[in-house]
Design an enzyme around this catalytic site. Sequence first.
Site, PDB file in Angstrom:
ATOM      1  N   TRP A  30       2.833   7.792  -1.563  1.00 23.14           N
ATOM      2  CA  TRP A  30       3.798   8.410  -1.809  1.00 23.14           C
ATOM      3  C   TRP A  30       4.792   9.401  -3.571  1.00 23.14           C
ATOM      4  O   TRP A  30       4.369  10.572  -3.095  1.00 23.14           O
ATOM      5  CB  TRP A  30       4.608   7.181  -2.114  1.00 23.14           C
ATOM      6  CG  TRP A  30       6.197   7.342  -2.128  1.00 23.14           C
ATOM      7  CD1 TRP A  30       7.266   7.360  -1.171  1.00 23.14           C
ATOM      8  CD2 TRP A  30       6.529   7.744  -3.466  1.00 23.14           C
ATOM      9  NE1 TRP A  30       8.341   7.789  -1.687  1.00 23.14           N
ATOM     10  CE2 TRP A  30       8.165   7.751  -3.311  1.00 23.14           C
ATOM     11  CE3 TRP A  30       6.133   7.530  -4.440  1.00 23.14           C
ATOM     12  CZ2 TRP A  30       8.844   8.421  -4.034  1.00 23.14           C
ATOM     13  CZ3 TRP A  30       7.934   7.728  -5.584  1.00 23.14           C
ATOM     14  CH2 TRP A  30       8.964   8.584  -5.610  1.00 23.14           C
ATOM     15  N   ARG A  87      -5.329  -2.792   8.716  1.00 19.27           N
ATOM     16  CA  ARG A  87      -6.845  -3.769   8.825  1.00 19.27           C
ATOM     17  C   ARG A  87      -6.022  -5.488   7.756  1.00 19.27           C
ATOM     18  O   ARG A  87      -5.434  -4.683   6.452  1.00 19.27           O
ATOM     19  CB  ARG A  87      -7.590  -3.719   7.412  1.00 19.27           C
ATOM     20  CG  ARG A  87      -8.544  -2.094   8.715  1.00 19.27           C
ATOM     21  CD  ARG A  87      -8.982  -1.352   7.281  1.00 19.27           C
ATOM     22  NE  ARG A  87      -8.864  -0.383   6.194  1.00 19.27           N
ATOM     23  CZ  ARG A  87      -8.765  -0.950   5.385  1.00 19.27           C
ATOM     24  NH1 ARG A  87      -8.852  -2.414   4.518  1.00 19.27           N
ATOM     25  NH2 ARG A  87      -7.817   0.247   4.120  1.00 19.27           N
ATOM     26  N   ASP A 131       0.798  -1.259   0.606  1.00 20.03           N
ATOM     27  CA  ASP A 131      -0.021  -0.190  -0.286  1.00 20.03           C
ATOM     28  C   ASP A 131       0.734   1.474   0.201  1.00 20.03           C
ATOM     29  O   ASP A 131       2.297   1.510   0.696  1.00 20.03           O
ATOM     30  CB  ASP A 131      -0.728   0.425   1.218  1.00 20.03           C
ATOM     31  CG  ASP A 131      -1.981  -1.117   1.239  1.00 20.03           C
ATOM     32  OD1 ASP A 131      -2.975  -0.877   0.365  1.00 20.03           O
ATOM     33  OD2 ASP A 131      -1.905  -2.032   2.285  1.00 20.03           O
ATOM     34  N   GLY A 132      -0.103   2.277  -0.325  1.00 19.96           N
ATOM     35  CA  GLY A 132       0.913   4.057  -0.394  1.00 19.96           C
ATOM     36  C   GLY A 132       2.193   4.712  -1.311  1.00 19.96           C
ATOM     37  O   GLY A 132       2.146   5.598  -1.377  1.00 19.96           O
ATOM     38  N   GLY A 150      -0.140   5.742  -3.802  1.00 15.74           N
ATOM     39  CA  GLY A 150      -0.605   6.954  -4.698  1.00 15.74           C
ATOM     40  C   GLY A 150      -0.229   7.470  -3.422  1.00 15.74           C
ATOM     41  O   GLY A 150       0.187   8.835  -4.015  1.00 15.74           O
ATOM     42  N   ASN A 173      -9.041  -4.479  -8.026  1.00 16.14           N
ATOM     43  CA  ASN A 173      -8.263  -3.601  -8.572  1.00 16.14           C
ATOM     44  C   ASN A 173      -9.078  -3.012  -9.742  1.00 16.14           C
ATOM     45  O   ASN A 173      -8.126  -2.286 -10.166  1.00 16.14           O
ATOM     46  CB  ASN A 173      -6.790  -3.628  -8.430  1.00 16.14           C
ATOM     47  CG  ASN A 173      -6.298  -3.056  -7.680  1.00 16.14           C
ATOM     48  OD1 ASN A 173      -4.869  -4.212  -6.584  1.00 16.14           O
ATOM     49  ND2 ASN A 173      -6.951  -2.808  -6.339  1.00 16.14           N
TER      50      ASN A 173
HETATM   51  C1  FPP Z   1      -1.625   0.027  -3.251  1.00 16.36           C
HETATM   52  O1  FPP Z   1      -1.167   1.420  -3.492  1.00 16.36           O
HETATM   53  C2  FPP Z   1      -0.715  -0.340  -4.396  1.00 16.36           C
HETATM   54  C3  FPP Z   1      -1.231  -1.936  -5.887  1.00 16.36           C
HETATM   55  C4  FPP Z   1      -2.310  -1.369  -5.745  1.00 16.36           C
HETATM   56  C5  FPP Z   1      -0.335  -2.130  -6.350  1.00 16.36           C
HETATM   57  C6  FPP Z   1       0.634  -2.318  -6.311  1.00 16.36           C
HETATM   58  C7  FPP Z   1       1.617  -2.259  -7.609  1.00 16.36           C
HETATM   59  C8  FPP Z   1       3.107  -2.087  -7.323  1.00 16.36           C
HETATM   60  C9  FPP Z   1       3.911  -2.201  -6.145  1.00 16.36           C
HETATM   61  C10 FPP Z   1       3.924  -1.669  -8.666  1.00 16.36           C
HETATM   62  C11 FPP Z   1       3.760  -2.816  -9.831  1.00 16.36           C
HETATM   63  C12 FPP Z   1       3.676  -4.347  -9.147  1.00 16.36           C
HETATM   64  C13 FPP Z   1       4.171  -5.154  -9.395  1.00 16.36           C
HETATM   65  C14 FPP Z   1       4.216  -6.493  -8.668  1.00 16.36           C
HETATM   66  C15 FPP Z   1       5.192  -5.047 -10.480  1.00 16.36           C
HETATM   67  P1  FPP Z   1      -1.976   2.399  -3.608  1.00 16.36           P
HETATM   68  O2  FPP Z   1      -1.858   2.756  -5.760  1.00 16.36           O
HETATM   69  O3  FPP Z   1      -3.819   1.646  -2.938  1.00 16.36           O
HETATM   70  O4  FPP Z   1      -1.975   3.871  -3.541  1.00 16.36           O
HETATM   71  P2  FPP Z   1      -2.931   4.971  -2.094  1.00 16.36           P
HETATM   72  O5  FPP Z   1      -2.945   3.239  -1.402  1.00 16.36           O
HETATM   73  O6  FPP Z   1      -1.743   5.824  -1.468  1.00 16.36           O
HETATM   74  O7  FPP Z   1      -4.358   4.887  -2.819  1.00 16.36           O
END
Ligand code: FPP
Length: 210
Positions: free
Chosen positions: A7, A173, A2-3, A5, A50
Amino acid sequence: MDGNGRWAAARGLPRTAGHSEGEENIARLVRVAVRRDIGWLTLFGFSTENWVRPRAEVRHILGLHEKLFGRIAELNDLNVRVQWIGRPFDAADARTPRYVQRAIRKAIADTSANTGMVLTIAFDYGGRRELCDAVERVRQWHLPMTPQSITDHLYLAELPPVDVMVRTSGERRVSNFLLWQSAGAAMRFTEKAWPEFDEHELERALALVT
Ligand code: FPP
Protein backbone atom coordinates in the site's frame (compact mmCIF):
# COMPACT_ATOMS: atom_id res chain seq x y z
CA MET A 1 -3.37 -7.65 7.89
CA ASP A 2 -1.26 -8.08 4.75
CA GLY A 3 -0.33 -5.39 2.29
CA ASN A 4 0.78 -2.43 4.41
CA GLY A 5 4.13 -2.40 2.63
CA ARG A 6 2.59 -2.66 -0.84
CA TRP A 7 0.00 0.00 0.00
CA ALA A 8 2.84 2.37 0.92
CA ALA A 9 5.05 1.46 -2.06
CA ALA A 10 2.18 2.16 -4.45
CA ARG A 11 2.09 5.70 -3.05
CA GLY A 12 5.85 6.25 -3.07
CA LEU A 13 5.95 6.05 0.73
CA PRO A 14 8.22 4.03 3.04
CA ARG A 15 6.86 0.71 4.34
CA THR A 16 6.61 2.20 7.81
CA ALA A 17 4.00 4.69 6.54
CA GLY A 18 1.93 1.68 5.45
CA HIS A 19 2.11 0.18 8.93
CA SER A 20 1.09 3.51 10.47
CA GLU A 21 -1.91 3.67 8.17
CA GLY A 22 -2.59 0.03 9.07
CA GLU A 23 -2.74 0.98 12.74
CA GLU A 24 -5.11 3.87 11.97
CA ASN A 25 -7.28 1.43 10.05
CA ILE A 26 -7.49 -0.83 13.07
CA ALA A 27 -8.93 2.09 15.04
CA ARG A 28 -11.45 2.76 12.24
CA LEU A 29 -12.42 -0.86 11.81
CA VAL A 30 -12.89 -1.43 15.54
CA ARG A 31 -15.53 1.34 15.53
CA VAL A 32 -17.26 -0.27 12.56
CA ALA A 33 -17.14 -3.74 14.13
CA VAL A 34 -18.61 -2.46 17.39
CA ARG A 35 -21.45 -0.78 15.49
CA ARG A 36 -22.04 -4.05 13.67
CA ASP A 37 -22.28 -5.84 17.04
CA ILE A 38 -19.40 -8.21 16.44
CA GLY A 39 -18.46 -10.16 19.58
CA TRP A 40 -14.84 -11.05 18.85
CA LEU A 41 -12.30 -9.44 16.55
CA THR A 42 -8.80 -10.93 16.47
CA LEU A 43 -5.99 -9.29 14.51
CA PHE A 44 -2.55 -10.64 13.60
CA GLY A 45 -0.28 -7.76 14.59
CA PHE A 46 3.13 -9.42 14.75
CA SER A 47 4.22 -13.01 14.25
CA THR A 48 7.01 -15.05 15.80
CA GLU A 49 8.58 -14.90 12.32
CA ASN A 50 8.40 -11.11 11.97
CA TRP A 51 11.44 -10.43 14.19
CA VAL A 52 13.75 -11.02 11.19
CA ARG A 53 12.45 -7.89 9.41
CA PRO A 54 14.81 -4.90 9.26
CA ARG A 55 15.38 -3.46 12.74
CA ALA A 56 13.91 -0.06 11.93
CA GLU A 57 10.71 -1.66 10.62
CA VAL A 58 10.39 -3.91 13.69
CA ARG A 59 10.93 -0.91 15.95
CA HIS A 60 8.25 1.01 14.08
CA ILE A 61 5.72 -1.84 14.33
CA LEU A 62 6.46 -2.24 18.05
CA GLY A 63 5.80 1.47 18.52
CA LEU A 64 2.47 1.07 16.74
CA HIS A 65 1.50 -1.70 19.13
CA GLU A 66 2.33 0.60 22.02
CA LYS A 67 0.12 3.23 20.37
CA LEU A 68 -2.79 0.84 19.75
CA PHE A 69 -2.69 -0.63 23.25
CA GLY A 70 -2.56 2.95 24.51
CA ARG A 71 -5.91 3.89 22.96
CA ILE A 72 -7.58 3.04 26.25
CA ALA A 73 -9.99 5.98 26.48
CA GLU A 74 -11.24 5.26 22.96
CA LEU A 75 -11.66 1.56 23.70
CA ASN A 76 -13.46 2.26 26.97
CA ASP A 77 -15.84 4.64 25.17
CA LEU A 78 -16.66 1.77 22.82
CA ASN A 79 -16.99 -0.75 25.71
CA VAL A 80 -14.26 -2.86 24.05
CA ARG A 81 -12.27 -5.34 26.14
CA VAL A 82 -8.68 -5.86 25.01
CA GLN A 83 -6.95 -9.22 24.97
CA TRP A 84 -3.62 -10.47 23.72
CA ILE A 85 -2.56 -13.79 22.29
CA GLY A 86 1.07 -14.75 21.85
CA ARG A 87 4.15 -16.52 23.11
CA PRO A 88 4.40 -16.03 26.90
CA PHE A 89 6.66 -13.10 27.84
CA ASP A 90 8.73 -15.39 30.08
CA ALA A 91 9.36 -18.08 27.42
CA ALA A 92 13.09 -18.79 26.99
CA ASP A 93 13.09 -17.40 23.43
CA ALA A 94 10.56 -14.58 23.94
CA ARG A 95 11.69 -11.17 22.69
CA THR A 96 8.89 -8.76 23.55
CA PRO A 97 10.46 -5.57 24.96
CA ARG A 98 9.29 -4.47 28.37
CA TYR A 99 7.57 -1.31 27.12
CA VAL A 100 5.34 -3.40 24.85
CA GLN A 101 4.67 -5.90 27.65
CA ARG A 102 3.65 -2.99 29.89
CA ALA A 103 1.35 -1.48 27.27
CA ILE A 104 -0.32 -4.87 26.69
CA ARG A 105 -0.81 -5.55 30.41
CA LYS A 106 -2.15 -2.03 31.02
CA ALA A 107 -4.64 -2.20 28.13
CA ILE A 108 -5.93 -5.58 29.32
CA ALA A 109 -6.30 -4.34 32.91
CA ASP A 110 -7.79 -0.95 32.05
CA THR A 111 -10.46 -2.40 29.74
CA SER A 112 -11.19 -5.57 31.74
CA ALA A 113 -14.57 -4.35 32.99
CA ASN A 114 -15.89 -3.70 29.47
CA THR A 115 -18.66 -6.02 28.36
CA GLY A 116 -18.76 -5.37 24.61
CA MET A 117 -16.58 -6.61 21.77
CA VAL A 118 -13.35 -8.41 22.66
CA LEU A 119 -10.46 -7.10 20.58
CA THR A 120 -7.59 -9.58 20.64
CA ILE A 121 -4.22 -8.65 19.23
CA ALA A 122 -1.88 -11.46 18.27
CA PHE A 123 1.61 -10.24 19.10
CA ASP A 124 4.70 -12.48 18.90
CA TYR A 125 2.22 -15.14 17.91
CA GLY A 126 2.64 -18.33 15.89
CA GLY A 127 -0.10 -20.93 15.54
CA ARG A 128 2.20 -23.93 15.41
CA ARG A 129 4.12 -22.77 18.44
CA GLU A 130 0.84 -22.24 20.31
CA LEU A 131 -0.13 -25.84 19.57
CA CYS A 132 3.24 -27.19 20.72
CA ASP A 133 2.97 -25.18 23.95
CA ALA A 134 -0.60 -26.44 24.55
CA VAL A 135 0.42 -30.07 23.99
CA GLU A 136 3.37 -29.57 26.33
CA ARG A 137 1.12 -28.25 29.08
CA VAL A 138 -1.42 -31.05 28.67
CA ARG A 139 1.48 -33.48 29.03
CA GLN A 140 2.90 -31.67 32.06
CA TRP A 141 -0.44 -31.94 33.87
CA HIS A 142 -0.79 -35.61 32.86
CA LEU A 143 -4.14 -34.93 31.26
CA PRO A 144 -5.63 -37.11 28.55
CA MET A 145 -4.57 -35.82 25.11
CA THR A 146 -7.93 -34.84 23.59
CA PRO A 147 -9.16 -31.98 21.38
CA GLN A 148 -10.82 -30.50 24.46
CA SER A 149 -7.71 -30.66 26.66
CA ILE A 150 -5.67 -28.98 23.91
CA THR A 151 -8.34 -26.28 23.44
CA ASP A 152 -8.28 -25.65 27.20
CA HIS A 153 -4.50 -25.06 27.15
CA LEU A 154 -4.20 -22.70 24.20
CA TYR A 155 -2.77 -19.25 24.97
CA LEU A 156 -6.22 -17.72 25.28
CA ALA A 157 -8.65 -20.46 26.16
CA GLU A 158 -11.63 -18.06 26.15
CA LEU A 159 -11.20 -17.31 22.44
CA PRO A 160 -14.14 -18.97 20.63
CA PRO A 161 -13.77 -20.88 17.36
CA VAL A 162 -13.24 -18.58 14.37
CA ASP A 163 -16.35 -17.97 12.23
CA VAL A 164 -14.65 -16.11 9.41
CA MET A 165 -10.97 -15.66 8.63
CA VAL A 166 -10.00 -12.73 6.41
CA ARG A 167 -6.75 -12.37 4.48
CA THR A 168 -6.02 -9.12 2.68
CA SER A 169 -3.86 -7.99 -0.23
CA GLY A 170 -4.38 -10.95 -2.55
CA GLU A 171 -2.73 -13.55 -0.28
CA ARG A 172 -4.59 -16.79 -0.83
CA ARG A 173 -2.72 -19.05 1.54
CA VAL A 174 -3.39 -20.14 5.08
CA SER A 175 -0.97 -18.35 7.39
CA ASN A 176 0.35 -19.43 10.79
CA PHE A 177 -2.65 -17.79 12.47
CA LEU A 178 -5.14 -19.46 14.82
CA LEU A 179 -4.59 -22.82 13.14
CA TRP A 180 -6.49 -24.82 15.75
CA GLN A 181 -9.26 -22.29 16.34
CA SER A 182 -10.04 -21.82 12.64
CA ALA A 183 -11.01 -25.43 11.84
CA GLY A 184 -14.27 -25.06 9.91
CA ALA A 185 -13.99 -21.26 9.51
CA ALA A 186 -15.19 -19.52 6.36
CA MET A 187 -12.36 -17.85 4.43
CA ARG A 188 -12.52 -14.47 2.81
CA PHE A 189 -9.66 -13.40 0.52
CA THR A 190 -9.62 -9.86 -0.76
CA GLU A 191 -7.34 -7.97 -3.11
CA LYS A 192 -7.58 -4.86 -0.91
CA ALA A 193 -4.51 -4.05 1.15
CA TRP A 194 -5.09 -3.86 4.91
CA PRO A 195 -5.13 -0.02 5.05
CA GLU A 196 -8.03 -0.13 2.55
CA PHE A 197 -10.05 -2.77 4.40
CA ASP A 198 -13.21 -0.84 5.22
CA GLU A 199 -16.83 -1.28 6.30
CA HIS A 200 -17.84 -2.57 2.88
CA GLU A 201 -15.08 -5.19 2.99
CA LEU A 202 -16.13 -6.25 6.48
CA GLU A 203 -19.72 -6.71 5.27
CA ARG A 204 -18.53 -8.95 2.46
CA ALA A 205 -16.66 -11.11 4.95
CA LEU A 206 -19.62 -11.29 7.32
CA ALA A 207 -21.94 -12.23 4.45
CA LEU A 208 -20.16 -15.61 4.43
CA VAL A 209 -21.49 -16.44 7.87
CA THR A 210 -24.71 -14.47 8.38
C1 FPP B 1 1.82 -7.34 6.90
O1 FPP B 1 1.99 -6.43 5.84
C2 FPP B 1 1.68 -6.61 8.12
C3 FPP B 1 2.45 -6.78 9.25
C4 FPP B 1 3.56 -7.72 9.41
C5 FPP B 1 2.24 -6.00 10.42
C6 FPP B 1 0.84 -5.63 10.69
C7 FPP B 1 0.92 -4.39 11.42
C8 FPP B 1 0.02 -3.40 11.40
C9 FPP B 1 -1.29 -3.44 10.71
C10 FPP B 1 0.34 -2.14 12.09
C11 FPP B 1 0.23 -2.17 13.53
C12 FPP B 1 -0.53 -3.27 14.10
C13 FPP B 1 -0.98 -3.28 15.37
C14 FPP B 1 -1.73 -4.45 15.89
C15 FPP B 1 -0.74 -2.14 16.24
P1 FPP B 1 3.39 -6.44 5.14
O2 FPP B 1 4.33 -5.60 5.93
O3 FPP B 1 3.83 -7.84 4.98
O4 FPP B 1 3.12 -5.70 3.79
P2 FPP B 1 3.34 -6.36 2.40
O5 FPP B 1 2.59 -7.66 2.46
O6 FPP B 1 2.77 -5.39 1.43
O7 FPP B 1 4.81 -6.53 2.26
